[in-house]
Design a protein around this motif. Structure first.
Motif, short mmCIF file in Angstrom:
data_model
loop_
_atom_site.label_atom_id
_atom_site.label_comp_id
_atom_site.label_asym_id
_atom_site.label_seq_id
_atom_site.Cartn_x
_atom_site.Cartn_y
_atom_site.Cartn_z
N ILE A 91 0.84 -1.21 0.00
CA ILE A 91 0.00 0.00 0.00
C ILE A 91 0.87 1.25 0.00
O ILE A 91 0.62 2.21 -0.73
CB ILE A 91 -0.94 -0.01 1.22
N PHE A 92 1.93 1.25 0.83
CA PHE A 92 2.82 2.41 0.89
C PHE A 92 3.50 2.68 -0.46
O PHE A 92 3.59 3.82 -0.92
CB PHE A 92 3.88 2.21 1.97
N ILE A 93 4.00 1.62 -1.09
CA ILE A 93 4.74 1.80 -2.35
C ILE A 93 3.81 2.28 -3.46
O ILE A 93 4.14 3.21 -4.21
CB ILE A 93 5.45 0.50 -2.75
N VAL A 94 2.64 1.67 -3.56
CA VAL A 94 1.68 2.10 -4.59
C VAL A 94 1.21 3.52 -4.30
O VAL A 94 1.15 4.37 -5.20
CB VAL A 94 0.48 1.13 -4.66
N MET A 184 -9.74 -2.98 -10.73
CA MET A 184 -8.30 -3.13 -10.52
C MET A 184 -7.80 -2.27 -9.37
O MET A 184 -6.63 -1.90 -9.33
CB MET A 184 -7.54 -2.77 -11.80
N ASN A 185 -8.66 -1.95 -8.42
CA ASN A 185 -8.27 -1.13 -7.28
C ASN A 185 -7.26 -1.89 -6.42
O ASN A 185 -7.61 -2.92 -5.82
CB ASN A 185 -9.49 -0.76 -6.44
N PRO A 186 -6.01 -1.43 -6.34
CA PRO A 186 -5.01 -2.20 -5.59
C PRO A 186 -5.24 -2.21 -4.09
O PRO A 186 -4.74 -3.09 -3.39
CB PRO A 186 -3.69 -1.47 -5.92
N PHE A 187 -6.04 -1.24 -3.57
CA PHE A 187 -6.23 -1.13 -2.13
C PHE A 187 -7.43 -1.91 -1.60
O PHE A 187 -7.54 -2.14 -0.40
CB PHE A 187 -6.35 0.34 -1.74
#
Length: 469
Positions: A91-94, A184-187
């Protein structure tokens, strides 16, 4: 009503909703107490052909009790952070990479260009910008990051002949519709699928269909209201409350430059590579985080940022997500207490015994209802995924619901109330910027919220009956 009045109302209120960390730590204590109340028990587990660890039905048996001690309550938070480290740093990197994108001004320029080109065709600004913000939520997981655009769009909408409600809705509702029905929501989708041990961003095509329907209904709702108040301004819920004089038109509205277009080309190439990687190459969190980090660096260099500026923008992007990322670890601490106390499987057994007697279609609907209710106290999508998916994923195995459907139930349950509940911080900040009282907003959006909940129930039911996987 201005932001000051909203603040004053909060101060006068006798009850304020506790911080999400307070709620989660209270749940850790409740979980610890529960280890003294509920009997310990365990299911047998096995690894299936897809490499997922699944619960074996009808293997539950009582086990030796290991209740949580006082000291273990506090240790559980660290253990939860360690268990969730891969997701937290993902989450931090994205988020940091999107912070770099935000710092280039490309998104603001895109909004400005669209607004200027639509002069004379003002009504078309609504579907175009809502689609833009919808895709931002659906593919990039943006939410808080879009709030500054309210300060641009509200005065523009007022000058066109609409009201602040339209300006705020284009941003808040557009982003929320995409975030809720994301593909495609990464979170949310990415985190939930990772916990459920199913391929990241799998089920893409059906999710895209649901996204199109969900966003289209939202656009229709805003356009219908906009046309009504354009024809008769007295129909506005904010009539005589807010005028264009209350807002300052930005002195310079950025427009897309060749550099900005190249930045969006890098973003598009990243998303295409992401889709190929997860579908064809089986990419997981490390590969996806690496891809976004590379994207952030390339975008920063394209935006004529030096490495120090790129680093600072990355940190700022991380800062915005600190609370949401760490919520994942604190939520996991609840599961640590339940697992160490050997009552997690007892809870699963209780759920499956009740739900197992129902048709599996009701089980899927029940999961959806539970997620909807939880979001009013845990508005963090990643945090709610960390709290509920470790229970919902094995429960879905036991009651005949696919894990993909369980993720979908989480997704809609988590997202719909984000622009309705006062526990959603970014949403309340957006209303304050637009100078709209929460009561007026609720009066305007309530019919649409009901429609959204109905759509979520229909989508989850459809997913279950077609064996969505």
């Amino acid at each position: 009503m201005g932001a000051t009045n909203v603040h004053e109302q909060k101060k006068k209120g006798k009850f304020s909703i506790p911080h999400v960390y307070v709620i989660l730590f209270s749940l850790i204590i409740v979980a610890a107490i529960s280890t003294y109340i509920f009997p310990a028990g365990e299911y047998e587990r096995m690894v299936d052909d897809a490499g997922r660890t699944i619960v074996v039905a009808d293997t539950y048996q009582e086990a030796e009790s290991t209740p949580a001690g006082f000291w273990s309550i506090f240790q559980a938070v660290h253990k939860g952070m360690v268990n969730s480290a891969s997701i937290i740093f993902y989450i931090f990197i994205v988020g940091g990479s999107f912070g770099i994108l935000q710092a280039t001004g490309a998104i603001e320029a895109a909004v400005g260009s669209i607004s200027q080109k639509m002069k004379g065709k003002e009504i078309l600004i609504i579907p175009i910008l809502m689609t833009f913000f919808g895709l931002s939520g659906a593919m990039l997981g943006l939410a808080e990051e879009t709030i500054p655009y309210i300060t641009i769009l509200v005065p523009l909408m007022l000058l066109i002949g609409y009201d602040s409600m339209v300006g705020a809705a284009v941003v808040l509702l557009g982003t929320s519709a995409g975030f809720t029905a994301a593909f495609m929501n990464p979170f949310t989708v990415g985190v939930a699928q990772g916990i459920a041990e199913i391929p990241l961003f799998s089920g893409l095509y059906l999710r895209i269909i649901f996204f199109v329907i969900f966003l289209s209904v939202s656009i229709w709702y805003v356009m219908r209201y906009a046309r009504k108040i354009k024809k008769d301004p007295t129909k506005s819920l904010l009539y005589n409350e807010v005028s264009s004089d209350s807002f300052k038109i930005p002195e310079t509205i950025l427009t897309l430059t060749g550099r900005h277009k190249f930045i969006f080309t890098i973003l598009l190439a990243t998303l295409v590579t992401l889709a190929f990687g997860v579908i064809k190459l089986g990419w997981y969190l490390s590969e996806i985080a690496g891809l976004f980090l590379l994207m952030g660096i390339l975008i920063g260099l394209t935006g004529k940022m030096n490495f120090t500026q790129i680093s600072e923008s990355f940190i700022e992007g991380c800062r915005v997500l600190v609370m949401g990322a760490l919520v994942v670890g604190v939520a996991n601490a609840i599961l640590v207490v339940l697992q160490d106390g050997k009552i997690m499987d007892t809870i699963l057994y209780g759920f499956s015994s009740v739900i197992g007697e129902m048709p599996s279609g009701f089980a899927a609907f029940g999961m959806y209802i539970v997620q909807c209710l939880l979001n009013y106290i845990i508005p963090s999508g990643s945090g709610q995924a960390a709290l509920t998916m470790p229970i919902m994923a094995p429960l879905s195995d036991l009651v005949g619901v696919t894990r993909q459907t369980a993720v979908l139930a989480f997704q809609f349950g988590d997202g719909i109330s984000n622009i309705f509940t006062p526990t959603s911080g970014y949403f309340m900040a957006g209303l304050a910027l637009a100078r709209i009282s929460w009561v007026k907003w609720v009066k305007w959006i309530l019919p649409l919220i009901i429609i959204h909940y109905a759509l979520g129930a229909i989508f989850v039911t459809i997913a279950h009956y077609i064996g969505f996987s």
